[in-house]
Design a protein around this motif. Structure first.
Motif, PDB file in Angstrom:
ATOM      1  N   UNK A   9      10.945  -1.115   9.000  1.00  0.00           N
ATOM      2  CA  UNK A   9      11.012  -0.417   7.723  1.00  0.00           C
ATOM      3  C   UNK A   9      10.346   0.938   7.905  1.00  0.00           C
ATOM      4  N   UNK A  10      11.064   2.003   7.593  1.00  0.00           N
ATOM      5  CA  UNK A  10      10.521   3.360   7.701  1.00  0.00           C
ATOM      6  C   UNK A  10      10.360   3.960   6.313  1.00  0.00           C
ATOM      7  N   UNK A  69       5.247   6.229  -1.217  1.00  0.00           N
ATOM      8  CA  UNK A  69       6.166   6.294  -0.073  1.00  0.00           C
ATOM      9  C   UNK A  69       7.492   5.648  -0.451  1.00  0.00           C
ATOM     10  N   UNK A  70       8.573   6.234   0.060  1.00  0.00           N
ATOM     11  CA  UNK A  70       9.914   5.719  -0.196  1.00  0.00           C
ATOM     12  C   UNK A  70      10.621   5.471   1.120  1.00  0.00           C
ATOM     13  N   UNK A  71      11.530   4.490   1.087  1.00  0.00           N
ATOM     14  CA  UNK A  71      12.288   4.145   2.295  1.00  0.00           C
ATOM     15  C   UNK A  71      13.111   5.330   2.763  1.00  0.00           C
ATOM     16  N   UNK A  72      13.154   5.511   4.084  1.00  0.00           N
ATOM     17  CA  UNK A  72      13.988   6.518   4.725  1.00  0.00           C
ATOM     18  C   UNK A  72      14.757   5.848   5.851  1.00  0.00           C
ATOM     19  N   UNK A 110       0.835  -1.203   0.000  1.00  0.00           N
ATOM     20  CA  UNK A 110       0.000   0.000   0.000  1.00  0.00           C
ATOM     21  C   UNK A 110       0.868   1.250   0.000  1.00  0.00           C
ATOM     22  N   UNK A 111       1.799   1.309   0.923  1.00  0.00           N
ATOM     23  CA  UNK A 111       2.616   2.516   1.060  1.00  0.00           C
ATOM     24  C   UNK A 111       3.470   2.771  -0.186  1.00  0.00           C
ATOM     25  N   UNK A 112       4.099   1.749  -0.702  1.00  0.00           N
ATOM     26  CA  UNK A 112       4.941   1.974  -1.884  1.00  0.00           C
ATOM     27  C   UNK A 112       4.094   2.343  -3.100  1.00  0.00           C
ATOM     28  N   UNK A 113       2.921   1.753  -3.240  1.00  0.00           N
ATOM     29  CA  UNK A 113       2.055   2.114  -4.376  1.00  0.00           C
ATOM     30  C   UNK A 113       1.499   3.522  -4.237  1.00  0.00           C
ATOM     31  N   UNK A 114       1.472   4.048  -3.006  1.00  0.00           N
ATOM     32  CA  UNK A 114       0.990   5.411  -2.762  1.00  0.00           C
ATOM     33  C   UNK A 114       2.128   6.437  -2.833  1.00  0.00           C
TER      34      UNK A 114
END
Length: 152
Positions: A146-147, A130-133, A124-128
């Motif tokens: 994973x942040x 969001x990128x790793x930090x 969900x987050x990556x498709x929206x």
């Protein structure tokens, strides 16, 4: 399926606390322990430091999510949808409501912590967008954390 209504909710409301307990139970099954020991106070989700939302199917609360101030950022917390409504876009709509609220408050970035045993959340987050930090927060430096962040 009847229409899902996303609207503000009080984190302390009994139905919200029951759903949060379900969320923690889910996390406990995946990771053990209590599921999440991150310190959270009800005030974290009250203006001006945050907001909380519920997804309602009729009168039934079937999802929740909120944001709280984390420095200049908004931090996504307690994102959860009931198994009965998963795969129907409820989480995506909740995420959008939380992001809109944080943006309206002047926040420029949404950050979040999740774990490697939550593939549906990661998807969900990556498709929206969001990128790793770099990891932050309560579980910083722990295995499996994973942040992510997204500019609002």
């Amino acid at each position: 399926m009847s229409e899902i209504d996303i609207r503000p909710a009080r984190f302390t409301a009994p139905e919200v606390q029951l759903l949060v307990a379900d969320a923690l139970g889910d996390l406990s099954q995946r990771y053990g322990g209590t599921g999440d020991d991150t310190p959270i106070a009800a005030e974290d989700f009250e203006a001006p430091s945050g907001a909380f939302f519920g997804a309602y199917l009729g009168d039934a609360l079937v999802g929740c999510a909120g944001w709280r101030a984390h420095g200049e950022d908004a931090e996504l917390k307690r994102m959860y949808t009931s198994p009965s409504v998963r795969g129907r876009g409820v989480a995506r709509r909740l995420l959008a409501a939380v992001e809109d609220s944080a943006r309206a408050d002047g926040r420029k970035r949404m950050i979040l912590e999740t774990g490697d045993r939550q593939p549906e959340a990661i998807a969900l987050y990556t498709s929206a967008g969001y990128e790793r930090i770099e990891d932050f927060g309560y579980y910083k430096g722990q295995a499996g954390v994973l942040s992510y962040a997204r500019t609002l």
